[in-house]
Design an enzyme around this catalytic site. Structure first.
Site, PDB file in Angstrom:
ATOM      1  N   LYS A  65     -10.167  -5.742  11.702  1.00 54.53           N
ATOM      2  CA  LYS A  65      -9.534  -4.760  10.799  1.00 54.53           C
ATOM      3  C   LYS A  65     -10.265  -3.416  10.885  1.00 54.53           C
ATOM      4  O   LYS A  65     -11.406  -3.297  10.433  1.00 54.53           O
ATOM      5  CB  LYS A  65      -9.601  -5.334   9.377  1.00 54.53           C
ATOM      6  CG  LYS A  65      -8.902  -4.513   8.355  1.00 54.53           C
ATOM      7  CD  LYS A  65      -7.528  -5.045   8.053  1.00 54.53           C
ATOM      8  CE  LYS A  65      -6.805  -4.095   7.134  1.00 54.53           C
ATOM      9  NZ  LYS A  65      -5.376  -4.286   7.155  1.00 54.53           N
ATOM     10  N   LYS A  68      -3.921  -8.602   1.156  1.00 53.90           N
ATOM     11  CA  LYS A  68      -3.407  -8.745  -0.213  1.00 53.90           C
ATOM     12  C   LYS A  68      -2.259  -9.758  -0.299  1.00 53.90           C
ATOM     13  O   LYS A  68      -2.062 -10.376  -1.340  1.00 53.90           O
ATOM     14  CB  LYS A  68      -2.979  -7.392  -0.794  1.00 53.90           C
ATOM     15  CG  LYS A  68      -1.717  -6.776  -0.197  1.00 53.90           C
ATOM     16  CD  LYS A  68      -0.568  -6.785  -1.163  1.00 53.90           C
ATOM     17  CE  LYS A  68       0.717  -6.221  -0.643  1.00 53.90           C
ATOM     18  NZ  LYS A  68       1.050  -6.138   0.750  1.00 53.90           N
ATOM     19  N   LYS A 115       3.184 -11.640   5.276  1.00 53.68           N
ATOM     20  CA  LYS A 115       4.067 -11.808   4.121  1.00 53.68           C
ATOM     21  C   LYS A 115       4.820 -13.138   4.188  1.00 53.68           C
ATOM     22  O   LYS A 115       4.910 -13.863   3.200  1.00 53.68           O
ATOM     23  CB  LYS A 115       5.067 -10.651   4.031  1.00 53.68           C
ATOM     24  CG  LYS A 115       4.373  -9.319   3.779  1.00 53.68           C
ATOM     25  CD  LYS A 115       5.359  -8.192   3.542  1.00 53.68           C
ATOM     26  CE  LYS A 115       4.724  -6.853   3.834  1.00 53.68           C
ATOM     27  NZ  LYS A 115       3.396  -6.639   3.265  1.00 53.68           N
ATOM     28  N   GLY A 118       0.824  -1.211   0.000  1.00 56.15           N
ATOM     29  CA  GLY A 118       0.000   0.000   0.000  1.00 56.15           C
ATOM     30  C   GLY A 118       0.855   1.257   0.000  1.00 56.15           C
ATOM     31  O   GLY A 118       0.516   2.254  -0.639  1.00 56.15           O
ATOM     32  N   ASN A 119       2.003   1.183   0.680  1.00 58.55           N
ATOM     33  CA  ASN A 119       2.889   2.346   0.748  1.00 58.55           C
ATOM     34  C   ASN A 119       3.514   2.678  -0.605  1.00 58.55           C
ATOM     35  O   ASN A 119       4.044   3.761  -0.803  1.00 58.55           O
ATOM     36  CB  ASN A 119       3.997   2.133   1.796  1.00 58.55           C
ATOM     37  CG  ASN A 119       4.869   0.945   1.432  1.00 58.55           C
ATOM     38  OD1 ASN A 119       4.380  -0.171   1.313  1.00 58.55           O
ATOM     39  ND2 ASN A 119       6.138   1.191   1.226  1.00 58.55           N
TER      40      ASN A 119
HETATM   41  P1  ADP Z   1       2.876  -3.299   2.924  1.00 60.76           P
HETATM   42  O1  ADP Z   1       2.100  -2.054   2.754  1.00 60.76           O
HETATM   43  O2  ADP Z   1       3.960  -3.454   1.890  1.00 60.76           O
HETATM   44  O3  ADP Z   1       2.048  -4.541   3.083  1.00 60.76           O
HETATM   45  P2  ADP Z   1       3.456  -3.405   5.786  1.00 60.76           P
HETATM   46  O4  ADP Z   1       3.659  -2.132   6.540  1.00 60.76           O
HETATM   47  O5  ADP Z   1       2.184  -4.140   5.976  1.00 60.76           O
HETATM   48  O6  ADP Z   1       3.733  -3.078   4.253  1.00 60.76           O
HETATM   49  O7  ADP Z   1       4.656  -4.417   6.141  1.00 60.76           O
HETATM   50  C1  ADP Z   1       6.024  -4.055   5.997  1.00 60.76           C
HETATM   51  C2  ADP Z   1       6.612  -3.598   7.333  1.00 60.76           C
HETATM   52  O8  ADP Z   1       6.793  -4.709   8.209  1.00 60.76           O
HETATM   53  C3  ADP Z   1       7.994  -3.033   7.254  1.00 60.76           C
HETATM   54  O9  ADP Z   1       7.991  -1.673   6.883  1.00 60.76           O
HETATM   55  C4  ADP Z   1       8.529  -3.225   8.694  1.00 60.76           C
HETATM   56  O10 ADP Z   1       8.398  -2.035   9.447  1.00 60.76           O
HETATM   57  C5  ADP Z   1       7.599  -4.262   9.300  1.00 60.76           C
HETATM   58  N1  ADP Z   1       8.226  -5.439   9.922  1.00 60.76           N
HETATM   59  C6  ADP Z   1       7.681  -6.107  10.964  1.00 60.76           C
HETATM   60  N2  ADP Z   1       8.434  -7.129  11.329  1.00 60.76           N
HETATM   61  C7  ADP Z   1       9.503  -7.155  10.498  1.00 60.76           C
HETATM   62  C8  ADP Z   1      10.656  -8.024  10.379  1.00 60.76           C
HETATM   63  N3  ADP Z   1      10.822  -9.054  11.181  1.00 60.76           N
HETATM   64  N4  ADP Z   1      11.538  -7.756   9.389  1.00 60.76           N
HETATM   65  C9  ADP Z   1      11.364  -6.698   8.567  1.00 60.76           C
HETATM   66  N5  ADP Z   1      10.302  -5.854   8.637  1.00 60.76           N
HETATM   67  C10 ADP Z   1       9.376  -6.075   9.589  1.00 60.76           C
HETATM   68 MG    MG Z   2       0.510  -4.787   4.632  1.00 54.71          MG
END
Ligand code: ADP
Ligand code: MG
Length: 305
Positions: free
Chosen positions: A121, A205, A267, A10-11
Site C-alpha cells: 500500500k 475499511k 468490497k 474515501g471519495n
Molecule cells: P471507495 O473509496 O468507495 O472504497 P474505490 O475507488 O476503492 O471506492 O472502489 C470503487 C470503484 O471500483 C468504482 O468507482 C469503480 O471504478 C471500481 N470498479 C472496479 N471494478 C468494478 C466492477 N466490477 N463494478 C463496478 N465498479 C468497479
Molecule cells: Mg476503496
C-alpha cells in the site's frame, strides 16, 4: 427497525477540510431518511486522502514525526468530528432525538499476516530514487516505485481479526445512538505478551466494516461508493450491471477476475465474509445518493446468501 452498517468510501469525503465538511453534510442528508424510518445506524469510513494529508504534514514540518497508527487516530477524530457535526445538525432540523458519537477504534491484526512480508500500500509523498534510498537507510522504511510517478513508502495492508472497542460500540448502538467507528479501517494494533501495540499498517475499511457488521449481527451491510452498481465485464463494451448476486455467483465472478484489486474486489470479498457470519443478512453496494432506494431494493447491487 433494521440494524444497518454503512461503510462510506474515501471519495465521499473529499480532500480539504472545507470540502470534507460540505461532503459530510451531503452524506448526513442522504442518511437521514434511514434514521427517520427508525433504523439503527453504524457508520464506518475510509481515510485514504485524509491520513495521507496528515502524514505528509508531519513529514514536511519541523515537529516530531508522527507514527502511522497515530496518524490514523488523528484522522478518525477529524472525520468523526465532521460527521458528528453534520449528522447532529440534520437530526436537529428534523426533530429526531438521536445522539451521534465517534469511537476511536483499535483493530487487531496478526503480526504473522503475509501482508507484512509483502507491503503493497503506497502512502505519503513521492521521492526521487536517490531520496528514497536515503530514507530507506535512515528510517528503515520500505520504498517502492509507484506507477512511473516516483518512489513512495509502502506499508502492509493486513486483514483485521478483532475490534477492541466492539463492546462499547454494541452498547451504544443498543442504547439507540448512531455510532461512527472503524475509521480508515481502524488503528492497526498487534498483541505481544498480552499487550496491544500500534503498528505501521493500513487496514482496508471494507474488511474492517465487514468484521464489525458481523459482530453486530447487522441486518444490512451497506458499502456506499462512487458507482451505483457492481458490474461484470466492468469498463468493457459488454459491461453488465447487476441488481442482485447470490453468494455462489459472487464467488464465481471473483474468481473470474471481474472486480479490480484495491477497489471493487475488497468490497465483494467484504460482502461475502459478512454473509458467511450472518447468512440472513443483506449486503448492498450502492452510491451514497441512492442509499434510501437501495434499502428497499430499488437501487444498488444486493448480495445475498
Ligand atoms: P471507495 O473509496 O468507495 O472504497 P474505490 O475507488 O476503492 O471506492 O472502489 C470503487 C470503484 O471500483 C468504482 O468507482 C469503480 O471504478 C471500481 N470498479 C472496479 N471494478 C468494478 C466492477 N466490477 N463494478 C463496478 N465498479 C468497479
Ligand atoms: Mg476503496
Amino acid at each position: 427497525m433494521k440494524r444497518i452498517l454503512i461503510a462510506l468510501g474515501g471519495n465521499a469525503l473529499g480532500n480539504t477540510p472545507e470540502e470534507q465538511l460540505l461532503l459530510a453534510d451531503k452524506t448526513a442528508k442522504a442518511l437521514i431518511p434511514l434514521v427517520s424510518e427508525g433504523n439503527e445506524l453504524i457508520i464506518t469510513h475510509g481515510n485514504g486522502p485524509q491520513v495521507g494529508m496528515i502524514n505528509l504534514a508531519f513529514e514536511s514540518a519541523s515537529v516530531p514525526k508522527m507514527p502511522f497508527p497515530e496518524c490514523n487516530a488523528l484522522s478518525e477524530g477529524y472525520i468523526g468530528y465532521h460527521l458528528q457535526n453534520a449528522l447532529g445538525n440534520e437530526l436537529k432540523k428534523y426533530h429526531l432525538k438521536k445522539e451521534v458519537v465517534t469511537i476511536i477504534t483499535q483493530v487487531e491484526v496478526n503480526p504473522d499476516d503475509p501482508a507484512f512480508f509483502n507491503p503493497t500500500k503506497p502512502i505519503g509523498s513521492f521521492y526521487s530514487e536517490q531520496e528514497a534510498k536515503l530514507i530507506e537507510k535512515e528510517r528503515g522504511y520500505l520504498m517502492r516505485e509507484d506507477s512511473g510517478r516516483g518512489y513512495r513508502r509502502v506499508i502492509a495492508s493486513p486483514k483485521p481479526i478483532n475490534i477492541l472497542e466492539a463492546e462499547s460500540i454494541k452498547t451504544l448502538v443498543e442504547a439507540g445512538q448512531i455510532v461512527i467507528a472503524c475509521g480508515g479501517g481502524g488503528i492497526p494494533v498487534v498483541k505481544k505478551e498480552g499487550r496491544f501495540y500500534g503498528i505501521d499498517a493500513v487496514i482496508d475499511k471494507d474488511y474492517a466494516s465487514s468484521l464489525l457488521a458481523g459482530i453486530l449481527q447487522a441486518d444490512y451491510f451497506f458499502i456506499l461508493t462512487a458507482v451505483d452498481k457492481v458490474a461484470i465485464n466492468f469498463g468493457q463494451e459488454d459491461q453488465r450491471n447487476l441488481d442482485i448476486i447470490n453468494f455462489e455467483d459472487a464467488k464465481k465472478y471473483l474468481q473470474e477476475g471481474h472486480f479490480k484489486k484495491g477497489s471493487m474486489l475488497p468490497k465483494v470479498e467484504a460482502a461475502l465474509s459478512f454473509l458467511e457470519v450472518n447468512p440472513k443478512g443483506v449486503a448492498v453496494i450502492a452510491s451514497l445518493e441512492k442509499a434510501t432506494e437501495a434499502l428497499i431494493g430499488e437501487a444498488g447491487t444486493r448480495i445475498i446468501k
